[in-house]
Write a protein that holds these residues in place. Structure first.
Motif, PDB file in Angstrom:
ATOM      1  N   UNK A  52       0.875  -1.176   0.000  1.00 39.06           N
ATOM      2  CA  UNK A  52       0.000   0.000   0.000  1.00 39.06           C
ATOM      3  C   UNK A  52       0.912   1.225   0.000  1.00 39.06           C
ATOM      4  N   UNK A  53       0.352   2.359  -0.266  1.00 42.86           N
ATOM      5  CA  UNK A  53       1.128   3.598  -0.296  1.00 42.86           C
ATOM      6  C   UNK A  53       0.407   4.676   0.516  1.00 42.86           C
ATOM      7  N   UNK A  54       1.166   5.288   1.415  1.00 45.69           N
ATOM      8  CA  UNK A  54       0.637   6.427   2.167  1.00 45.69           C
ATOM      9  C   UNK A  54       1.295   7.694   1.608  1.00 45.69           C
ATOM     10  N   UNK A  55       0.516   8.514   0.931  1.00 47.33           N
ATOM     11  CA  UNK A  55       1.075   9.694   0.285  1.00 47.33           C
ATOM     12  C   UNK A  55       1.226  10.876   1.237  1.00 47.33           C
ATOM     13  N   UNK A  56       0.486  10.872   2.315  1.00 48.07           N
ATOM     14  CA  UNK A  56       0.518  12.037   3.196  1.00 48.07           C
ATOM     15  C   UNK A  56      -0.376  13.141   2.662  1.00 48.07           C
ATOM     16  N   UNK A  57       0.019  14.377   2.865  1.00 46.07           N
ATOM     17  CA  UNK A  57      -0.845  15.510   2.539  1.00 46.07           C
ATOM     18  C   UNK A  57      -0.820  15.831   1.048  1.00 46.07           C
ATOM     19  N   UNK A  58      -2.020  16.069   0.509  1.00 48.45           N
ATOM     20  CA  UNK A  58      -2.176  16.499  -0.878  1.00 48.45           C
ATOM     21  C   UNK A  58      -3.050  17.748  -0.888  1.00 48.45           C
ATOM     22  N   UNK A  59      -2.597  18.752  -1.611  1.00 49.17           N
ATOM     23  CA  UNK A  59      -3.366  19.998  -1.737  1.00 49.17           C
ATOM     24  C   UNK A  59      -4.281  19.894  -2.948  1.00 49.17           C
ATOM     25  N   UNK A  60      -5.554  20.219  -2.750  1.00 45.27           N
ATOM     26  CA  UNK A  60      -6.551  20.077  -3.807  1.00 45.27           C
ATOM     27  C   UNK A  60      -7.320  21.385  -3.959  1.00 45.27           C
ATOM     28  N   UNK A  61      -7.544  21.786  -5.200  1.00 44.83           N
ATOM     29  CA  UNK A  61      -8.395  22.934  -5.497  1.00 44.83           C
ATOM     30  C   UNK A  61      -9.712  22.412  -6.057  1.00 44.83           C
ATOM     31  N   UNK A  62     -10.799  22.716  -5.375  1.00 39.58           N
ATOM     32  CA  UNK A  62     -12.100  22.227  -5.817  1.00 39.58           C
ATOM     33  C   UNK A  62     -12.573  23.009  -7.039  1.00 39.58           C
ATOM     34  N   UNK A  63     -13.721  22.640  -7.549  1.00 37.01           N
ATOM     35  CA  UNK A  63     -14.284  23.310  -8.722  1.00 37.01           C
ATOM     36  C   UNK A  63     -14.473  24.804  -8.474  1.00 37.01           C
ATOM     37  N   UNK A  64     -14.816  25.159  -7.240  1.00 36.56           N
ATOM     38  CA  UNK A  64     -15.012  26.572  -6.880  1.00 36.56           C
ATOM     39  C   UNK A  64     -13.697  27.259  -6.535  1.00 36.56           C
ATOM     40  N   UNK A  65     -12.574  26.571  -6.765  1.00 41.33           N
ATOM     41  CA  UNK A  65     -11.214  27.067  -6.495  1.00 41.33           C
ATOM     42  C   UNK A  65     -10.964  27.242  -5.004  1.00 41.33           C
ATOM     43  N   UNK A  66     -11.688  26.493  -4.193  1.00 44.32           N
ATOM     44  CA  UNK A  66     -11.462  26.512  -2.756  1.00 44.32           C
ATOM     45  C   UNK A  66     -10.334  25.540  -2.417  1.00 44.32           C
ATOM     46  N   UNK A  67      -9.391  25.992  -1.620  1.00 41.88           N
ATOM     47  CA  UNK A  67      -8.255  25.155  -1.255  1.00 41.88           C
ATOM     48  C   UNK A  67      -8.663  24.137  -0.198  1.00 41.88           C
ATOM     49  N   UNK A  68      -8.352  22.867  -0.472  1.00 38.02           N
ATOM     50  CA  UNK A  68      -8.633  21.801   0.479  1.00 38.02           C
ATOM     51  C   UNK A  68      -7.402  20.915   0.615  1.00 38.02           C
ATOM     52  N   UNK A  69      -7.377  20.168   1.710  1.00 38.76           N
ATOM     53  CA  UNK A  69      -6.246  19.282   1.970  1.00 38.76           C
ATOM     54  C   UNK A  69      -6.762  17.890   2.318  1.00 38.76           C
ATOM     55  N   UNK A  70      -5.993  16.869   1.899  1.00 43.44           N
ATOM     56  CA  UNK A  70      -6.390  15.492   2.187  1.00 43.44           C
ATOM     57  C   UNK A  70      -5.160  14.644   2.472  1.00 43.44           C
ATOM     58  N   UNK A  71      -5.334  13.676   3.366  1.00 43.11           N
ATOM     59  CA  UNK A  71      -4.343  12.612   3.545  1.00 43.11           C
ATOM     60  C   UNK A  71      -4.739  11.470   2.618  1.00 43.11           C
ATOM     61  N   UNK A  72      -3.829  11.027   1.768  1.00 42.02           N
ATOM     62  CA  UNK A  72      -4.168  10.003   0.768  1.00 42.02           C
ATOM     63  C   UNK A  72      -3.458   8.689   1.069  1.00 42.02           C
ATOM     64  N   UNK A  73      -4.226   7.599   1.022  1.00 41.94           N
ATOM     65  CA  UNK A  73      -3.679   6.251   1.191  1.00 41.94           C
ATOM     66  C   UNK A  73      -4.185   5.390   0.034  1.00 41.94           C
ATOM     67  N   UNK A  74      -3.277   4.644  -0.612  1.00 43.35           N
ATOM     68  CA  UNK A  74      -3.623   3.804  -1.759  1.00 43.35           C
ATOM     69  C   UNK A  74      -3.557   2.330  -1.335  1.00 43.35           C
ATOM     70  N   UNK A  75      -4.682   1.609  -1.498  1.00 47.65           N
ATOM     71  CA  UNK A  75      -4.751   0.182  -1.168  1.00 47.65           C
ATOM     72  C   UNK A  75      -5.048  -0.626  -2.433  1.00 47.65           C
ATOM     73  N   UNK A  76      -4.542  -1.864  -2.520  1.00 50.42           N
ATOM     74  CA  UNK A  76      -4.917  -2.733  -3.643  1.00 50.42           C
ATOM     75  C   UNK A  76      -6.241  -3.450  -3.357  1.00 50.42           C
ATOM     76  N   UNK A  77      -7.041  -3.665  -4.392  1.00 55.12           N
ATOM     77  CA  UNK A  77      -8.245  -4.486  -4.297  1.00 55.12           C
ATOM     78  C   UNK A  77      -7.940  -5.802  -5.023  1.00 55.12           C
ATOM     79  N   UNK A  78      -8.054  -6.919  -4.291  1.00 53.77           N
ATOM     80  CA  UNK A  78      -7.569  -8.210  -4.796  1.00 53.77           C
ATOM     81  C   UNK A  78      -8.722  -9.216  -4.915  1.00 53.77           C
ATOM     82  N   UNK A  79      -8.770  -9.939  -6.038  1.00 51.24           N
ATOM     83  CA  UNK A  79      -9.675 -11.074  -6.240  1.00 51.24           C
ATOM     84  C   UNK A  79      -8.840 -12.225  -6.791  1.00 51.24           C
TER      85      UNK A  79
END
Length: 462
Positions: A52-79
């Motif tokens: 898995x990958x933990x990216x930490x903080x990511x800065x995001x600009x929404x459609x209204x150009x409002x600044x937002x922040x998120x902690x991002x984690x990437x997990x695999x989905x397995x079958x």
């Protein structure tokens, strides 16, 4: 994007279908650096190079150009032991980032405040010496050209004194032992406007926002209250109105007498859809200032009624003053009484050499017997001899503080007049009301010092 939760739409501001059909929307929502981090993390998880990958903080600009922040984690989905997709969990930390920024700002403000206190102390002593020496020279100089120059110095130093008072009052450090005296409401308003204008001048450079404040006074009112708190309310009202101006505009401040005095701050919005100007946390400047000084508590304490009105084109906020704080109408009459302190035994404790000499000259020239010391211990030993009836002490004396010295003096003779001077900002002085008869913060004018000591002597018939 195969699927996503409803919160994804509210976070990015785009419909999920739009994000699925147009990959550029996601690309535009994050910086190139964060997008590459995100893409690489997805690839590493897909290819099995990372569980898995933990990216930490990511800065995001929404459609209204409002600044937002998120902690991002990437997990695999397995079958059947095969990765068929990855799941990106975005934890919204916008509020946390906002609080961190606010705390960081508050910490910087606290540091600046502490530095300001030290600088004010040094500046107080310097300007006190300039002002006092100038006033003494004015009494003995007869040459017109010299008198004119000295008056210019006195006027300039006096302006410095007023600026120091404004800073101390705004920092909540302008405490005194005296009951609140009546003050011209227009002077209080002008102080608030001047403080706001300083802020607006900074905004011209940093935000290219040009705001002008105009005032109209239709009555003359004196108020008797904690004018420092009243000034804070007025500053907050101006900032609240300013939050509706994005690039430029004029704020009108109007004082009228409607049975009771009412102060109105109003502004014409820049457009029909104008909203309060926001900072990165999404709060208007006016809201931040109101919150910072707990304006509601202040309003309740002074019993002031606040009325806000807003339309599509304008905003106004009105403060109606209660009759209980109105001390009279019209300009205050100036006090023309000549005050003198004569034939007294006076002990002065001051470690600033120049100011010590000035105070000695002042009281000695009036026919007093003056004893000057640098330490509280020496002054107390002299007082025990039973001669002195006035003790004037700086707060930061050697050996013991000025308050400790004056406390000992009152224990020995409760009729002695005690005066505390200080270039430092002292809180909770009211606790020493029975110890200190008069408190004057530095810088002070010599005529004010004489006047206030005389009032204490007259009031106590000492």
């Amino acid at each position: 994007i195969v699927s996503g939760s409803a919160s994804v739409e509210s976070f990015f501001g785009y419909a999920l279908a739009d994000l699925q059909n147009n990959r550029n929307l996601l690309f535009r929502s994050v910086s190139l650096y964060d997008f590459e981090r995100f893409r690489k993390a997805v690839a590493d998880v897909f290819d099995g190079r990372a569980g898995f990958k933990r990216l930490g903080e990511i800065r995001i600009l929404s459609k209204s150009r409002e600044e937002k922040w998120a902690n991002a984690i990437i997990y695999p989905l397995v079958i059947n032991r095969e990765i068929f997709a990855v799941e990106a969990i975005l934890e919204d930390i916008t509020r946390i980032k906002s609080l961190e920024a606010r705390m960081s700002l508050l910490n910087r403000v606290q540091i600046i405040g502490d530095l300001t206190k030290g600088l004010l102390h040094s500046f107080n002593n310097i300007i006190n010496i300039i002002l006092s020496r100038t006033q003494l020279l004015l009494q003995v100089t007869e040459k017109d050209t010299v008198l004119e120059g000295l008056r210019v110095i006195e006027k300039t130093a006096g302006q410095g004194v007023r600026q120091v008072r404004r800073i101390q009052d705004f920092m909540g450090e302008g405490d005194t032992l005296r009951e609140s005296e009546s003050e011209d409401l227009i002077d209080v308003i002008e102080d608030a406007i001047e403080f706001a204008n300083i802020h607006f001048k900074v905004e011209i450079k940093e935000k290219r926002r040009h705001i002008k404040v105009e005032r109209r006074y239709f009555c003359l009112v004196n108020v008797k209250t904690d004018t420092r708190l009243l000034r804070e309310i007025l500053i907050s009202m101006i900032f609240k109105a300013a939050s509706f101006l994005r690039r430029s505009g004029t704020i009108n401040v109007v004082l009228k007498d409607e049975n009771v005095p009412a102060l109105t701050v109003m502004v014409k919005k820049e457009g029909p859809e104008s909203e309060p100007v926001s900072d990165s946390a999404g709060e208007s400047l006016g809201t931040i200032i109101f919150s910072a000084i707990d304006i509601r508590r202040v309003v309740e304490r002074l019993n002031i009624k606040i009325i806000e009105e807003e339309s599509a084109t304008s905003y106004s906020i009105r403060a109606v003053l209660p009759a209980s704080i109105v001390a009279g109408k019209g300009r205050k009459e100036s006090d023309t009484t000549e005050y003198r302190v004569r034939d007294r035994d006076i002990i002065i404790v001051e470690d600033e050499k120049a100011l010590k000499e000035i105070l000695f000259e002042l009281f000695d020239s009036m026919g007093n017997r003056v004893y000057v010391f640098e330490s509280g211990d020496e002054a107390l030993a002299e007082f025990k001899k039973g001669k002195a009836n006035i003790v004037i002490s700086d707060y930061g004396t050697k050996g013991m503080t000025g308050i400790e010295l004056l406390t000992r003096v009152k224990e020995l003779d409760e009729n002695a007049v005690t005066v505390l001077l200080s270039g430092w900002m002292i809180k909770d002085l009211k606790a020493y009301r029975n110890v200190v008869d008069l408190y004057l913060p530095k810088p002070f004018k010599l005529d004010v010092l004489i006047k206030e000591i005389s009032k204490v002597l007259i009031g106590s018939t000492r």
